[in-house]
Design a protein around this motif. Sequence first.
Motif, PDB file in Angstrom:
ATOM      1  N   LEU A  65      33.982  17.607 -13.553  1.00 10.50           N
ATOM      2  CA  LEU A  65      33.668  16.530 -14.539  1.00 10.50           C
ATOM      3  C   LEU A  65      34.929  15.950 -15.303  1.00 10.50           C
ATOM      4  O   LEU A  65      34.835  14.713 -15.588  1.00 10.50           O
ATOM      5  CB  LEU A  65      32.430  16.846 -15.683  1.00 10.50           C
ATOM      6  N   LEU A  68      36.529  12.623 -14.447  1.00 11.44           N
ATOM      7  CA  LEU A  68      36.142  11.354 -15.284  1.00 11.44           C
ATOM      8  C   LEU A  68      36.540  11.721 -16.659  1.00 11.44           C
ATOM      9  O   LEU A  68      36.930  10.633 -17.500  1.00 11.44           O
ATOM     10  CB  LEU A  68      34.529  11.184 -15.161  1.00 11.44           C
ATOM     11  N   ASP A  84      25.580   9.343 -21.976  1.00 14.21           N
ATOM     12  CA  ASP A  84      25.610   9.871 -20.678  1.00 14.21           C
ATOM     13  C   ASP A  84      24.288   9.605 -19.714  1.00 14.21           C
ATOM     14  O   ASP A  84      23.412   9.852 -20.304  1.00 14.21           O
ATOM     15  CB  ASP A  84      25.800  11.242 -20.594  1.00 14.21           C
ATOM     16  N   LEU A  93      28.716  16.798 -19.124  1.00 15.12           N
ATOM     17  CA  LEU A  93      29.561  15.906 -19.771  1.00 15.12           C
ATOM     18  C   LEU A  93      29.486  15.487 -21.285  1.00 15.12           C
ATOM     19  O   LEU A  93      30.509  15.134 -21.962  1.00 15.12           O
ATOM     20  CB  LEU A  93      29.492  14.566 -18.723  1.00 15.12           C
ATOM     21  N   THR A 126      28.765   6.781 -19.608  1.00 19.40           N
ATOM     22  CA  THR A 126      29.105   7.430 -18.547  1.00 19.40           C
ATOM     23  C   THR A 126      28.081   7.510 -17.309  1.00 19.40           C
ATOM     24  O   THR A 126      26.909   7.621 -17.831  1.00 19.40           O
ATOM     25  CB  THR A 126      29.727   8.891 -18.604  1.00 19.40           C
ATOM     26  N   THR A 128      27.920  10.061 -13.855  1.00 22.20           N
ATOM     27  CA  THR A 128      28.656  10.809 -12.972  1.00 22.20           C
ATOM     28  C   THR A 128      27.716  11.104 -11.995  1.00 22.20           C
ATOM     29  O   THR A 128      26.587  11.813 -12.131  1.00 22.20           O
ATOM     30  CB  THR A 128      29.153  12.186 -13.712  1.00 22.20           C
ATOM     31  N   GLU A 129      28.042  10.885 -10.836  1.00 22.11           N
ATOM     32  CA  GLU A 129      27.075  11.047  -9.474  1.00 22.11           C
ATOM     33  C   GLU A 129      25.786  10.595  -9.804  1.00 22.11           C
ATOM     34  O   GLU A 129      24.788  11.200  -9.597  1.00 22.11           O
ATOM     35  CB  GLU A 129      27.325  12.896  -9.253  1.00 22.11           C
ATOM     36  N   MET A 157      31.535   8.010 -11.810  1.00 21.40           N
ATOM     37  CA  MET A 157      32.010   8.800 -10.697  1.00 21.40           C
ATOM     38  C   MET A 157      31.147   8.947  -9.667  1.00 21.40           C
ATOM     39  O   MET A 157      29.912   9.277  -9.638  1.00 21.40           O
ATOM     40  CB  MET A 157      32.019  10.142 -11.651  1.00 21.40           C
ATOM     41  N   VAL A 205      36.630   8.037  -8.979  1.00 23.11           N
ATOM     42  CA  VAL A 205      36.306   7.753 -10.550  1.00 23.11           C
ATOM     43  C   VAL A 205      36.654   6.045 -10.365  1.00 23.11           C
ATOM     44  O   VAL A 205      37.663   5.779  -9.926  1.00 23.11           O
ATOM     45  CB  VAL A 205      37.163   8.494 -11.112  1.00 23.11           C
TER      46      VAL A 205
END
Length: 211
Positions: A65, A68, A84, A93, A126, A128-129, A157, A205
Motif C-alpha cells: 500500500l 500509493l 478510503d 490504508l 483513496t 486501492t485495487e 491504485m 498508481v
Amino acid sequence: MPTCPLCASPHSRHFHHDSRRDYYRCENCRLAFVPPVQRLSPEQERAVYDQHQNRPDDLGYRHFLSRLFEPLKSRLAPDAHGLDFGAGPGPTLSLMFEEAGHPMAIYDPFYAPDTSVLERRYDFITATEVVEHLFAPGHELERLVALLPEGGWLGLMTKRMTSEEAFARWHYILDPTHVCFFSEASFEWLAKRLGMSVEFPGADVALMQKR
C-alpha cells in the motif's frame, strides 16, 4: 457492441476472448472492459472478497500500500481529512494515514456500507485495487470527485494495461472480479473529463488533483 462503462461511448471493439470471458476496448477513452452479461453477481463477488487475507498487522501488505501512501502523503497538508473508498474486509490504508495524522473515513459496499460518509467533503480520497472492480467507474469516480474541494486529491491504485498484445498474458485478467482495465490514456481522458491533473508516480498508481 457494449457501451463503455467509463465514458458511455457506444464505440468499442472486441479484441480478446479467453475460456471465461470476452474483452472489449473503447475507441474513445481506451478503457478495456468485460461486458455486463459476463460479470459476477454480488453474491459471487462477495465470496471472492471473503477469501482475502489483508490485515493491518501484515507488513508486506503495508509495504504494498505504501506505493500509493508515500507519494500521496507527501502532497497533503497537515491534518488533511480523507476517505478510503473500497476499504475491503481489513482496512489498512486508512490506519496508515491516521498514524500519519490524517483523520479518515472508510466506505465499502460489502464491509463498511455506511453511505452517509459519501455525503461529506474530504481533502483527499483513496481507492486501492478498487477501480478494476467497478461496474460503472465513470459514475462512481465522478461522484467521488464531487466530494473534493479545489486542490483535493484522488489517489488510485490499479495495474495499468500497457498493450493489447500483452493483455492475453496478463495475470490481472484472471481475477473474475476484475472487469475494467485502465491505461494511462484512460486516466488522461478521465482527468480531462473531471477537470483534474494526473500524474503517475508508480507503475500502478495515479494521483489526480482537482483544479
